[in-house]
Design a protein around this motif. Structure first.
Motif, PDB file in Angstrom:
ATOM      1  N   UNK A 122      -7.773  -7.513   8.084  1.00 25.02           N
ATOM      2  CA  UNK A 122      -6.386  -6.800   7.341  1.00 25.02           C
ATOM      3  C   UNK A 122      -5.807  -6.158   8.477  1.00 25.02           C
ATOM      4  N   UNK A 123      -4.159  -5.908   8.628  1.00 27.56           N
ATOM      5  CA  UNK A 123      -3.468  -5.417   9.547  1.00 27.56           C
ATOM      6  C   UNK A 123      -2.261  -4.804   8.613  1.00 27.56           C
ATOM      7  N   UNK A 124      -2.005  -3.517   9.357  1.00 29.40           N
ATOM      8  CA  UNK A 124      -0.694  -2.994   8.769  1.00 29.40           C
ATOM      9  C   UNK A 124       0.506  -3.875   9.306  1.00 29.40           C
TER      10      UNK A 124
ATOM     11  N   UNK B 199       0.864  -1.149   0.031  1.00 27.92           N
ATOM     12  CA  UNK B 199       0.017  -0.004   0.155  1.00 27.92           C
ATOM     13  C   UNK B 199       0.978   1.164   0.010  1.00 27.92           C
ATOM     14  N   UNK B 200       0.622   2.235  -0.778  1.00 21.08           N
ATOM     15  CA  UNK B 200       1.582   3.478  -1.102  1.00 21.08           C
ATOM     16  C   UNK B 200       1.687   4.088   0.121  1.00 21.08           C
ATOM     17  N   UNK B 201       0.531   4.419   0.880  1.00 21.04           N
ATOM     18  CA  UNK B 201       0.308   5.282   2.045  1.00 21.04           C
ATOM     19  C   UNK B 201       0.721   4.361   3.573  1.00 21.04           C
TER      20      UNK B 201
END
Length: 109
Positions: A84-86, A65-67
């Motif tokens: 979903x998790x960062x 993810x670009x951000x």
């Protein structure tokens, strides 16, 4: 009473999948093991500990993810729910295994 969508739970834990000792991140909640990327199905909303499932959440795919960097898709081995998790691959303390993140980005397990 209104339930917050995110509750900070930055605690040390022992990974239920690989047995590694995992340290807190120090700035936000760590919800998965940085060594094997597995998590536990404990929350309905991040940090609330309201899920009654408790199953292992397997990392099944990673999306760049670009951000936000990398996003890990976890699937519960007990009930099948996906979350979903960062990723925390830039963390100063126990960063997520970048080789494993890249492998899962390519669809390898």
């Amino acid at each position: 009473m209104e339930n917050k969508r995110f509750q900070k739970k930055d605690e040390a834990f022992v990974c239920a999948h690989c047995g590694a000792e995992v340290a807190p991140l120090g700035y936000t909640s760590r919800n998965h093991c940085p060594f094997c990327l597995y998590s536990l199905h404990l929350d309905i909303n991040p940090g609330d500990r309201m899920s009654g499932c408790g199953g292992l959440m397997a990392p099944v795919r990673v999306f760049p993810d670009p951000k936000k960097g990398y996003i890990i898709l976890h699937r519960c081995e007990k009930c099948g729910q996906e979350k979903q998790n960062r990723a925390a691959h830039m963390a100063k303390i126990q960063p997520d295994d970048i080789r494993l993140l890249i492998r899962l980005t390519a669809g390898e397990q």
